[in-house]
Design a protein around this motif. Structure first.
Motif, PDB file in Angstrom:
ATOM      1  N   UNK A 146      -5.336   8.802 -19.969  1.00  0.00           N
ATOM      2  CA  UNK A 146      -5.724   7.871 -21.094  1.00  0.00           C
ATOM      3  C   UNK A 146      -6.660   7.066 -20.693  1.00  0.00           C
ATOM      4  N   UNK A 147      -6.969   6.635 -19.413  1.00  0.00           N
ATOM      5  CA  UNK A 147      -7.883   5.635 -18.741  1.00  0.00           C
ATOM      6  C   UNK A 147      -9.370   6.330 -18.683  1.00  0.00           C
ATOM      7  N   UNK A 148      -9.314   7.881 -18.418  1.00  0.00           N
ATOM      8  CA  UNK A 148     -10.631   8.577 -18.370  1.00  0.00           C
ATOM      9  C   UNK A 148     -10.982   8.661 -19.880  1.00  0.00           C
ATOM     10  N   UNK A 149     -10.256   8.957 -20.720  1.00  0.00           N
ATOM     11  CA  UNK A 149     -10.877   9.213 -22.127  1.00  0.00           C
ATOM     12  C   UNK A 149     -11.177   7.725 -22.648  1.00  0.00           C
ATOM     13  N   UNK A 150     -10.560   6.684 -22.385  1.00  0.00           N
ATOM     14  CA  UNK A 150     -10.888   5.469 -22.581  1.00  0.00           C
ATOM     15  C   UNK A 150     -12.374   5.094 -22.247  1.00  0.00           C
ATOM     16  N   UNK A 151     -12.568   5.047 -20.815  1.00  0.00           N
ATOM     17  CA  UNK A 151     -13.616   4.813 -20.301  1.00  0.00           C
ATOM     18  C   UNK A 151     -14.888   5.884 -20.851  1.00  0.00           C
ATOM     19  N   UNK A 152     -14.384   6.998 -21.102  1.00  0.00           N
ATOM     20  CA  UNK A 152     -15.464   7.940 -21.863  1.00  0.00           C
ATOM     21  C   UNK A 152     -15.858   7.123 -23.076  1.00  0.00           C
ATOM     22  N   UNK A 153     -15.036   6.867 -23.943  1.00  0.00           N
ATOM     23  CA  UNK A 153     -15.332   6.358 -25.207  1.00  0.00           C
ATOM     24  C   UNK A 153     -15.862   5.100 -25.176  1.00  0.00           C
ATOM     25  N   UNK A 154     -15.701   4.063 -24.427  1.00  0.00           N
ATOM     26  CA  UNK A 154     -16.424   3.055 -24.232  1.00  0.00           C
ATOM     27  C   UNK A 154     -17.670   3.021 -23.873  1.00  0.00           C
ATOM     28  N   UNK A 205       0.881  -1.181  -0.055  1.00  0.00           N
ATOM     29  CA  UNK A 205      -0.169  -0.007   0.076  1.00  0.00           C
ATOM     30  C   UNK A 205       0.916   1.123   0.009  1.00  0.00           C
ATOM     31  N   UNK A 206       1.788   1.268   0.755  1.00  0.00           N
ATOM     32  CA  UNK A 206       2.742   2.365   1.022  1.00  0.00           C
ATOM     33  C   UNK A 206       3.536   2.660  -0.446  1.00  0.00           C
ATOM     34  N   UNK A 207       3.894   1.642  -1.001  1.00  0.00           N
ATOM     35  CA  UNK A 207       4.603   1.882  -2.353  1.00  0.00           C
ATOM     36  C   UNK A 207       3.447   2.243  -3.267  1.00  0.00           C
ATOM     37  N   UNK A 208       2.308   1.834  -3.367  1.00  0.00           N
ATOM     38  CA  UNK A 208       1.399   2.267  -4.419  1.00  0.00           C
ATOM     39  C   UNK A 208       0.894   3.799  -4.166  1.00  0.00           C
ATOM     40  N   UNK A 209       0.881   4.095  -2.933  1.00  0.00           N
ATOM     41  CA  UNK A 209       0.683   5.395  -2.327  1.00  0.00           C
ATOM     42  C   UNK A 209       1.658   6.399  -2.928  1.00  0.00           C
ATOM     43  N   UNK A 210       2.919   5.938  -2.825  1.00  0.00           N
ATOM     44  CA  UNK A 210       3.917   6.931  -3.360  1.00  0.00           C
ATOM     45  C   UNK A 210       4.310   6.945  -4.960  1.00  0.00           C
ATOM     46  N   UNK A 211       3.989   5.948  -5.596  1.00  0.00           N
ATOM     47  CA  UNK A 211       4.101   5.633  -6.949  1.00  0.00           C
ATOM     48  C   UNK A 211       2.672   6.573  -7.418  1.00  0.00           C
ATOM     49  N   UNK A 212       1.564   6.314  -7.056  1.00  0.00           N
ATOM     50  CA  UNK A 212       0.455   7.049  -7.477  1.00  0.00           C
ATOM     51  C   UNK A 212       0.236   8.704  -7.279  1.00  0.00           C
ATOM     52  N   UNK A 213       0.545   8.691  -6.017  1.00  0.00           N
ATOM     53  CA  UNK A 213       0.205  10.371  -5.558  1.00  0.00           C
ATOM     54  C   UNK A 213       1.535  11.119  -5.663  1.00  0.00           C
ATOM     55  N   UNK A 214       2.694  10.624  -5.884  1.00  0.00           N
ATOM     56  CA  UNK A 214       3.902  11.479  -6.343  1.00  0.00           C
ATOM     57  C   UNK A 214       4.293  11.155  -7.540  1.00  0.00           C
ATOM     58  N   UNK A 215       3.856  10.277  -8.302  1.00  0.00           N
ATOM     59  CA  UNK A 215       4.433  10.200  -9.642  1.00  0.00           C
ATOM     60  C   UNK A 215       3.191  10.293 -10.498  1.00  0.00           C
ATOM     61  N   UNK A 216       2.339   9.055 -10.692  1.00  0.00           N
ATOM     62  CA  UNK A 216       1.281   8.876 -11.629  1.00  0.00           C
ATOM     63  C   UNK A 216       0.191  10.056 -11.886  1.00  0.00           C
ATOM     64  N   UNK A 268       0.402  13.247 -10.502  1.00  0.00           N
ATOM     65  CA  UNK A 268       0.833  14.560 -11.120  1.00  0.00           C
ATOM     66  C   UNK A 268       1.255  14.475 -12.619  1.00  0.00           C
ATOM     67  N   UNK A 269       1.685  13.422 -12.990  1.00  0.00           N
ATOM     68  CA  UNK A 269       2.152  13.231 -14.376  1.00  0.00           C
ATOM     69  C   UNK A 269       0.989  13.280 -15.300  1.00  0.00           C
ATOM     70  N   UNK A 270      -0.027  12.619 -14.725  1.00  0.00           N
ATOM     71  CA  UNK A 270      -1.428  12.410 -15.410  1.00  0.00           C
ATOM     72  C   UNK A 270      -1.498  11.775 -16.639  1.00  0.00           C
ATOM     73  N   UNK A 271      -0.742  11.251 -17.277  1.00  0.00           N
ATOM     74  CA  UNK A 271      -1.006  10.625 -18.718  1.00  0.00           C
ATOM     75  C   UNK A 271      -1.606   9.278 -18.397  1.00  0.00           C
ATOM     76  N   UNK A 272      -1.352   8.532 -17.345  1.00  0.00           N
ATOM     77  CA  UNK A 272      -2.160   7.319 -17.215  1.00  0.00           C
ATOM     78  C   UNK A 272      -3.491   7.477 -16.908  1.00  0.00           C
ATOM     79  N   UNK A 273      -3.688   8.434 -15.962  1.00  0.00           N
ATOM     80  CA  UNK A 273      -5.017   8.838 -15.720  1.00  0.00           C
ATOM     81  C   UNK A 273      -5.996   9.432 -16.805  1.00  0.00           C
ATOM     82  N   UNK A 321     -15.220  12.412 -16.495  1.00  0.00           N
ATOM     83  CA  UNK A 321     -14.372  11.394 -15.453  1.00  0.00           C
ATOM     84  C   UNK A 321     -12.999  12.048 -15.507  1.00  0.00           C
ATOM     85  N   UNK A 322     -12.802  12.521 -14.111  1.00  0.00           N
ATOM     86  CA  UNK A 322     -11.630  12.904 -13.731  1.00  0.00           C
ATOM     87  C   UNK A 322     -10.769  12.225 -13.126  1.00  0.00           C
ATOM     88  N   UNK A 323      -9.371  12.704 -12.898  1.00  0.00           N
ATOM     89  CA  UNK A 323      -8.393  11.831 -12.431  1.00  0.00           C
ATOM     90  C   UNK A 323      -8.813  11.353 -10.746  1.00  0.00           C
TER      91      UNK A 323
END
Length: 166
Positions: free
Chosen positions: A28-36, A8-19, A21-26, A65-67
């Motif tokens: 992509x997923x949000x746009x994909x969910x909207x289109x599907x 959980x700690x690793x996921x928290x660091x990876x998601x909140x501190x990298x993924x 703020x970077x925003x690209x994966x979020x 659909x937001x991050x």
């Protein structure tokens, strides 16, 4: 127990501190969910379009659909729980992708249901958005807009033409 907390700690660091703020994966997923979601709604006979992260239908505000509300945090936590619990990697190898698909489809279902509520039972939208669908489809995922508010801002409505976000 320690293994679960460490994951959980690793996921928290990876998601909140990298993924996040970077925003690209979020994004992509949000746009994909909207289109599907829009494709499924159109496939059952309603006119719906995906506009970037939003799903729009005539006569309703639509959803954005937001991050943080696209299922990515739930997917990360699911993977962490599967890894933390005992079991063979042979079983995990099929269970993790199957679970990711189930979470993804639950999120698509949530978007479709929320649009259906806007269309057929508008008074139920806010309670279901705030509690019901989150509890059913994404337990533990908090819903907030970019400003930390639990309700969409008027500025967002004017800028995007979309009245509600997920």
């Amino acid at each position: 127990m320690f293994k679960g907390l460490a994951i959980y700690g690793i996921w928290y660091v990876v998601y909140d501190l990298y993924l996040l703020p970077d925003g690209r994966l979020d994004e992509w997923l949000s746009v994909n969910v909207a289109h599907v979601s829009a494709a499924i709604i159109s496939g059952i006979g309603y006119e719906a379009i995906a506009d970037y992260r939003s799903v729009l239908m005539a006569g309703v505000p639509g959803v954005k659909i937001i991050n943080g509300c696209n299922g990515l945090t739930t997917i990360g936590l699911f993977i962490g729980f599967v890894i933390a619990f005992p079991g063979s990697w042979k079983h995990r190898a099929w269970f993790i992708p199957a679970g990711i698909l189930a979470i993804y489809m639950a999120n698509v279902f949530r978007v479709i249901v929320m649009l259906g509520l806007q269309l057929y039972w508008p008074a139920a939208f806010d309670p279901m958005h705030s509690f019901g669908m989150t509890t059913l489809c994404e337990s533990g995922v908090e819903r907030e807009d970019e400003h930390g508010s639990s309700k969409p801002s008027e500025d967002m409505n004017k800028q995007t033409g979309v009245g509600t976000h997920l």
